[in-house]
Design a protein around this motif. Structure first.
Motif, PDB file in Angstrom:
ATOM      1  N   GLY A 117      41.944  39.342 -54.881  1.00 50.58           N
ATOM      2  CA  GLY A 117      42.182  37.948 -54.741  1.00 50.58           C
ATOM      3  C   GLY A 117      42.746  37.381 -56.122  1.00 50.58           C
ATOM      4  O   GLY A 117      43.705  36.570 -56.080  1.00 50.58           O
ATOM      5  N   ASP A 118      42.471  38.047 -57.309  1.00 49.06           N
ATOM      6  CA  ASP A 118      43.039  37.662 -58.456  1.00 49.06           C
ATOM      7  C   ASP A 118      44.549  38.043 -58.544  1.00 49.06           C
ATOM      8  O   ASP A 118      45.268  37.193 -59.063  1.00 49.06           O
ATOM      9  N   PHE A 119      44.944  39.008 -57.898  1.00 48.82           N
ATOM     10  CA  PHE A 119      46.357  39.590 -57.890  1.00 48.82           C
ATOM     11  C   PHE A 119      47.091  38.461 -57.110  1.00 48.82           C
ATOM     12  O   PHE A 119      48.255  38.287 -57.357  1.00 48.82           O
ATOM     13  N   ARG A 120      46.771  37.983 -55.960  1.00 51.38           N
ATOM     14  CA  ARG A 120      47.232  36.999 -54.900  1.00 51.38           C
ATOM     15  C   ARG A 120      47.594  35.709 -55.814  1.00 51.38           C
ATOM     16  O   ARG A 120      48.736  35.161 -55.602  1.00 51.38           O
ATOM     17  N   ARG A 121      46.561  35.295 -56.671  1.00 51.65           N
ATOM     18  CA  ARG A 121      46.447  34.215 -57.388  1.00 51.65           C
ATOM     19  C   ARG A 121      47.865  34.460 -58.538  1.00 51.65           C
ATOM     20  O   ARG A 121      48.259  33.503 -58.737  1.00 51.65           O
TER      21      ARG A 121
END
Length: 258
Positions: free
Chosen positions: A161-165
């Motif tokens: 999720g942090d990578f997509r953000r």
């Protein structure tokens, strides 16, 4: 009233009547019968001739209760060597005082059979305990593995999720600076429509490249965002410069922002 007719209210008539109190005579007869039966049983026991085993048991118990007399040859030899009645055996008198108890075997098992049974029972008990401990250890290990697996999956989902953000933030910030092509293909989110199929040469080159994990990509991309755009995805803030970023941002990892 004539003499032949009896006065039903006179004492003479009442004295002739039998006692008809309910149950009194019956209870008395039952008690007498029980006492008579008990006395008969006691008399039969006294008159009954004892069996050989009973006589042997009584003789053995009587012999064990009585101490050895001076007429016993073994006891006489002990006295000659200085032994006194009531004294412990041995030179210092520290040995046993009472005779070795007599244990009568009532089964047909051989000598030492009880020890074998006892040892076997202890081995079975120890085997059961080992199985129980192994089962508990396996259950504990399975629970720990499950918790570790759940924890790992949760961390992986958070990293993803942090990578997509970070990808979305990188595309937006790059566009604001006029950058139309990402430094790396995976810096920006993938488009919905796939590009044209790669040529065989490009496929061979991609096979030689080592695939980065989401955690590695996240570290590289956050470092790019912090170094080029002074942006922290966990703070959600674009800082003025590097000094402002270092002074006000807790750190470059998610754990620093918890």
């Amino acid at each position: 009233m004539s003499d032949e007719e009896e006065d039903y209210m006179s004492d003479a008539f009442l004295s002739k009547m039998q006692d008809v109190k309910p149950g009194v005579s019956m209870v008395r007869r039952v008690k007498e019968a029980i006492k008579k039966e008990t006395r008969q049983k006691e008399q039969n026991i006294k008159n009954r001739q004892k069996t050989y085993k009973e006589q042997e048991k009584e003789s053995r118990e009587a012999a064990l209760q009585s101490s050895i007399s001076n007429e016993n040859k073994g006891f006489a030899l002990l006295q000659k060597m200085g032994y006194k009645a009531g004294q412990g055996l041995g030179k210092e008198g520290a040995g046993r005082v009472d005779p070795i108890p007599l244990n009568i075997k009532t089964d047909r098992g051989g000598i030492g059979m009880e020890e074998v049974k006892k040892r076997k029972a202890e081995e079975e008990l120890e085997h059961y305990r080992q199985k129980t401990r192994a089962k508990q250890q396996n259950e504990t290990k399975s629970l720990e593995d499950f918790r570790s697996r759940v924890r790992t999956e949760r961390e992986e989902r958070k990293i993803e999720g942090d990578f997509r953000r970070s990808q979305r933030a990188c595309e937006q910030l790059d566009n604001q600076k006029g950058i139309t092509v990402p430094r790396e293909d995976w810096y920006w989110p993938k488009a919905d429509a796939d590009d044209e199929e790669d040529s065989p040469e490009e496929e061979e080159e991609e096979e030689e490249i080592v695939e980065l994990t989401s955690f590695d990509k996240l570290q590289i991309l956050t470092s790019y965002l912090r170094g080029i755009h002074f942006y922290c995805i966990w703070c959600g803030t674009t800082y003025n410069d590097e000094e402002d970023l270092c002074s006000n941002c807790p750190g470059d990892t998610a754990a620093d922002h918890e």
